[in-house]
Design an enzyme around this catalytic site. Structure first.
Site, PDB file in Angstrom:
ATOM      1  N   CYS A   2      55.021 -43.621  52.263  1.00 15.10           N
ATOM      2  CA  CYS A   2      56.335 -43.405  52.290  1.00 15.10           C
ATOM      3  C   CYS A   2      57.115 -43.254  51.178  1.00 15.10           C
ATOM      4  CB  CYS A   2      56.841 -44.632  53.351  1.00 15.10           C
ATOM      5  SG  CYS A   2      55.772 -44.968  54.569  1.00 15.10           S
ATOM      6  N   ARG A  27      56.289 -37.321  50.503  1.00 16.13           N
ATOM      7  CA  ARG A  27      55.421 -38.434  50.693  1.00 16.13           C
ATOM      8  C   ARG A  27      55.087 -38.891  52.278  1.00 16.13           C
ATOM      9  NH1 ARG A  27      55.012 -41.305  45.881  1.00 16.13           N
ATOM     10  NH2 ARG A  27      54.426 -43.153  47.178  1.00 16.13           N
ATOM     11  N   TRP A  76      55.720 -42.143  56.577  1.00 13.20           N
ATOM     12  CA  TRP A  76      54.230 -41.622  57.047  1.00 13.20           C
ATOM     13  C   TRP A  76      53.698 -42.669  57.889  1.00 13.20           C
ATOM     14  CZ3 TRP A  76      49.142 -42.828  56.641  1.00 13.20           C
ATOM     15  CH2 TRP A  76      48.202 -41.921  56.989  1.00 13.20           C
ATOM     16  N   ASN A 102      57.033 -49.553  52.016  1.00 15.98           N
ATOM     17  CA  ASN A 102      55.823 -48.504  51.826  1.00 15.98           C
ATOM     18  C   ASN A 102      54.638 -49.234  51.820  1.00 15.98           C
ATOM     19  OD1 ASN A 102      54.226 -46.459  51.396  1.00 15.98           O
ATOM     20  ND2 ASN A 102      54.830 -46.403  48.955  1.00 15.98           N
ATOM     21  N   GLY A 103      53.786 -49.113  52.490  1.00 14.38           N
ATOM     22  CA  GLY A 103      52.517 -49.766  52.349  1.00 14.38           C
ATOM     23  C   GLY A 103      51.834 -50.320  53.867  1.00 14.38           C
ATOM     24  N   GLU A 486      36.830 -26.848  47.468  1.00 17.04           N
ATOM     25  CA  GLU A 486      38.354 -26.593  47.555  1.00 17.04           C
ATOM     26  C   GLU A 486      39.016 -25.689  48.221  1.00 17.04           C
ATOM     27  OE1 GLU A 486      40.454 -28.700  46.540  1.00 17.04           O
ATOM     28  OE2 GLU A 486      42.188 -27.613  45.868  1.00 17.04           O
ATOM     29  N   LYS A 490      41.473 -26.559  51.302  1.00 17.41           N
ATOM     30  CA  LYS A 490      42.665 -25.829  51.434  1.00 17.41           C
ATOM     31  C   LYS A 490      43.109 -25.403  52.921  1.00 17.41           C
ATOM     32  CE  LYS A 490      44.583 -27.566  48.477  1.00 17.41           C
ATOM     33  NZ  LYS A 490      43.898 -28.052  47.454  1.00 17.41           N
ATOM     34  N   GLU A 493      43.402 -28.031  55.485  1.00 16.91           N
ATOM     35  CA  GLU A 493      44.921 -28.940  55.629  1.00 16.91           C
ATOM     36  C   GLU A 493      45.982 -28.048  55.669  1.00 16.91           C
ATOM     37  OE1 GLU A 493      45.605 -31.187  52.068  1.00 16.91           O
ATOM     38  OE2 GLU A 493      44.917 -29.475  50.645  1.00 16.91           O
ATOM     39  N   HIS A 509      18.859 -24.111  54.166  1.00 17.84           N
ATOM     40  CA  HIS A 509      18.477 -25.483  54.539  1.00 17.84           C
ATOM     41  C   HIS A 509      18.997 -25.928  56.004  1.00 17.84           C
ATOM     42  CE1 HIS A 509      15.954 -25.876  51.070  1.00 17.84           C
ATOM     43  NE2 HIS A 509      16.676 -25.324  50.438  1.00 17.84           N
ATOM     44  N   LYS A 612      51.696 -36.799  50.714  1.00 18.55           N
ATOM     45  CA  LYS A 612      51.406 -36.342  49.399  1.00 18.55           C
ATOM     46  C   LYS A 612      50.510 -37.408  48.534  1.00 18.55           C
ATOM     47  CE  LYS A 612      51.379 -33.472  45.845  1.00 18.55           C
ATOM     48  NZ  LYS A 612      50.317 -32.463  45.809  1.00 18.55           N
TER      49      LYS A 612
HETATM   50  O1  M6R Z   1      47.455 -37.741  43.984  1.00 17.75           O
HETATM   51  P1  M6R Z   1      45.919 -37.908  43.828  1.00 17.75           P
HETATM   52  O2  M6R Z   1      45.285 -36.444  42.969  1.00 17.75           O
HETATM   53  O3  M6R Z   1      45.199 -38.893  43.888  1.00 17.75           O
HETATM   54  O4  M6R Z   1      45.569 -37.169  45.538  1.00 17.75           O
HETATM   55  C1  M6R Z   1      44.209 -37.117  45.820  1.00 17.75           C
HETATM   56  C2  M6R Z   1      44.237 -36.460  47.062  1.00 17.75           C
HETATM   57  O5  M6R Z   1      44.764 -37.209  48.354  1.00 17.75           O
HETATM   58  C3  M6R Z   1      44.836 -34.868  47.359  1.00 17.75           C
HETATM   59  O6  M6R Z   1      44.129 -34.207  46.240  1.00 17.75           O
HETATM   60  C4  M6R Z   1      44.446 -34.442  48.729  1.00 17.75           C
HETATM   61  O7  M6R Z   1      43.142 -34.162  48.899  1.00 17.75           O
HETATM   62  C5  M6R Z   1      45.182 -33.026  48.661  1.00 17.75           C
HETATM   63  N1  M6R Z   1      46.039 -33.081  50.164  1.00 17.75           N
HETATM   64  C6  M6R Z   1      44.353 -31.936  48.387  1.00 17.75           C
HETATM   65  O8  M6R Z   1      45.298 -30.647  48.563  1.00 17.75           O
END
Ligand code: M6R
Length: 617
Positions: A2, A27, A76, A102-103, A486, A490, A493, A509, A612
């Site tokens: 959050c 966040r 969140w 937050n937490g 990667e 992308k 998500e 395989h 984030k």
């Molecule tokens: O802030 P961080 O780099 O530790 O975050 C790690 C992952 O949560 C972050 O890279 C996540 O996979 C993203 N949504 C990827 O786009």
């Protein structure tokens, strides 16, 4: 995950809090709320499920009395679904106290049971763990008459991770925060002070900030800031200056933060390299004095989650090749629960854009307890992981607001490559000429990356044609494999499309069974140059999938004629040696995912269910 913001100053809390929440919305965006003590001395709250705009519209429709003291929250959801009732702030002490959190408070059920035994009339209006804390602090305030003392009494009982901000109607002009394993920074203004999960919330008002350590409590008024630890001992917080200004956290005419952040990749790499070499040699002042330790290590463990773990894989390839030392890459959340073998000759490198990812923070803490030296690669100044590591190599990508990580990825790779070259120099595994040539090539990446980004319109066109696609596969080999992972992440998500990244050698395989006519497959093709190039092997993989009807979408070096007979689309990258290809090849995949999500009408910056920084385990 959050976002939280607190303010004490002049009678403009509502604007400051809503502005701060707008910058923290990345966040979490399940609900938002604010509490303000108005000029009449009354505490009021407004909160709503859904995006911040719903709250903003409500506050505009029915004006909220302004005041000089307030707190705000963007959520969140963890405990309890995203409803108005579960939105923060939560109230205690008969509506006179407001709290945001937050937490996760792990022992909230036990605390709630105890609380109901002691105060059976307590009315709970939400399903959240946070409301338990609000009532506990409320009852503690009835005994102490002071928010700081009340909060201190309560945090001693809480298990888990939390940042809490609290204010009370009977003590206007004061906001108190407490943190354990969850972010909180102080912003120092003129006649006003701020608390927030991230400096982005107050950078438009001040760039002077104070970092708060673990298990500390901060009390702000408009003119004072005092910090104590959970035992009540006084603490002198460390001041730092935010190096970017508010314009860096604005969209600046781009359609999304993500589009802007991809466009900033060349600059993110250039800034990360800036001032870190001299006379053809890498110099990392942050590791000064560490040479003996770096000579003595016999193994490196790289930790990260999501995108950060994929930049870690590229770090592994480079460090092993250049510094000739074994490197393992592990997901932070897997690491500490399997009782890893660690000793004083192991080096742990954690990677985190936010520097607040709970899984990575816990993994770093685990390594430190085992006596391991820890270095972090981090994009956020003063972040918890950076502060808790023995040394930090900052990436200078600037603020990354879009939930999907883009410019941070290439900046992380640049930082890891710098580290690899630094380590190779310290350990004497590369000669000066080789090392200088690699450094030169690293420095040439920003200009090359800028030319890759020029293909944006063609990639957008492809993404629009493919808006109905249900699954996409990504193949890469060697350093192309992390790029494939990667690219798939992308697309998942952002566009909510099933996507998988495979090592191209693994195709036969199993994964080749997924290929049917029309199946789109992105293939990251290595350069055909160089005697050990894997180019022929990847071209064979392309032939194998093409023969089974795949729609082949290729990222290849400009002028690579061998792929043309089989490729349905080719996006090119400029000539680069193997280790630098991924820094160029990833951008088309980021753009593709973003544009496909946009073509589907999705929110590119705030994909569903995500936040984030993942500050809960
Ligand atoms: O802030 P961080 O780099 O530790 O975050 C790690 C992952 O949560 C972050 O890279 C996540 O996979 C993203 N949504 C990827 O786009």
């Amino acid at each position: 995950m959050c976002g939280i913001v607190g303010y004490v100053g002049t009678d403009r809390s509502v604007e400051v809090l809503l502005g701060g929440l707008r910058r923290l919305e990345y966040r979490g965006y399940d609900s938002a709320g604010i509490a303000v003590i108005g000029g009449d001395g009354e505490l009021r709250i407004r909160k709503h499920a859904g995006k911040l705009q719903i709250l903003v519209d409500d506050v505009e429709r029915q004006a909220m009395p302004n005041g000089g003291t307030g707190i705000g929250h963007t959520r969140w959801a963890t405990h309890g679904s995203p409803t108005d009732a579960n939105a923060h702030p939560h109230l205690g002490d008969n509506g006179k106290l407001a709290l945001i959190h937050n937490g996760i408070i792990e022992n909230f059920a036990e605390l709630k049971a105890e609380l109901l035994t002691a105060h059976p009339d307590t009315v709970f209006t939400s399903e959240t763990d946070s409301e338990v804390a609000a009532h506990l602090v409320g009852y503690a305030f009835q005994e102490t008459g002071d928010v700081t003392q009340a909060l201190r009494a309560v945090v001693a009982k809480l298990h888990g991770a939390f940042t809490l901000l609290v204010m009370h109607q009977d003590q206007p002009g004061v906001v108190v925060g407490a943190r354990r394993n969850s972010p909180l920074v102080i912003g120092l203004g003129e006649g006003e002070n701020f608390l927030a999960s991230d400096v982005a919330a107050f950078v438009e008002h001040t760039r002077r900030a104070l970092a708060i350590g673990q298990d500390q409590i901060v009390t702000i008024t408009s003119r004072t800031v005092s910090v104590i630890d959970f035992d009540g001992g006084s603490v002198e917080p460390e001041e730092f200056e935010v190096t970017w200004d508010v314009s860096a956290a604005e969209k600046g005419g781009w359609s999304s933060f993500m589009a802007k952040e991809i466009s900033e990749e060349p600059e993110a790499v250039a800034n990360t390299l800036l001032g870190r070499s001299t006379g053809g040699e890498v110099r990392l002042p942050e590791l000064a004095g560490d040479d003996d330790r770096l000579k003595d290590i016999n193994r490196i463990v790289i930790l990260g989650c999501g995108t950060a773990s994929y930049s870690g894989l590229l770090g592994k390839y480079a460090i092993e090749k250049w510094a000739r030392i074994p490197v393992e890459v592990e997901l932070s959340h897997e690491f500490r629960y399997r009782d890893p073998v660690l000793d004083a000759r192991t080096l742990v490198i954690s990677i985190s854009q936010s520097g607040e990812t709970m899984d990575t923070l816990m993994a770093v803490q685990h390594a430190k307890k085992a006596g391991v030296h820890t270095i972090s690669v981090c994009n956020t100044q003063g972040a918890t992981i950076a502060r808790e590591s023995d040394a930090v190599i900052y990436t200078y990508a600037g603020p990354e607001i879009a939930v999907a990580s883009t410019k941070a990825f290439v900046a992380q790779v640049a930082a890891l490559y710098l580290f690899g070259l630094h380590l190779a120099r310290v350990r004497g595994t590369l000669d000066a000429g080789e090392s200088a040539a690699l450094l030169d090539e690293l420095k040439s990446v920003p200009a090359k990356l800028a030319t890759v980004l020029e293909q944006h319109d063609r990639i957008r066109q492809l993404a629009h044609w493919m808006a109905d696609t249900r699954a996409v596969l990504f193949l890469g080999r060697h350093v192309g494999f992390p790029v494939a992972l990667e690219g798939a992440l992308k697309l998942k998500e952002l566009a909510y499309i099933h996507a998988e990244g495979f090592a191209a050698g693994e195709l036969k395989h199993g994964p080749i069974a997924l290929i049917e006519p029309g199946q789109p497959v992105f293939v990251i093709v290595p350069s055909p140059r160089g005697k050990d190039s894997l180019h022929p092997k990847v071209v064979s993989n392309i032939q194998e999938i093409k023969a089974r009807g795949a729609r082949v979408l290729v990222i290849a070096e400009a002028g690579d004629a061998a792929v043309l007979p089989y490729a349905d689309e080719v996006f090119t990258i400029p000539l680069a040696s193997t280790m630098f290809e991924p820094m160029l090849a990833v951008a088309p995949l980021q753009i593709f995912a973003m544009e496909l999500a946009a073509a589907k009408g999705l929110d590119v910056d705030r994909p569903r269910n995500l936040a984030k920084s993942v500050t809960v385990e």
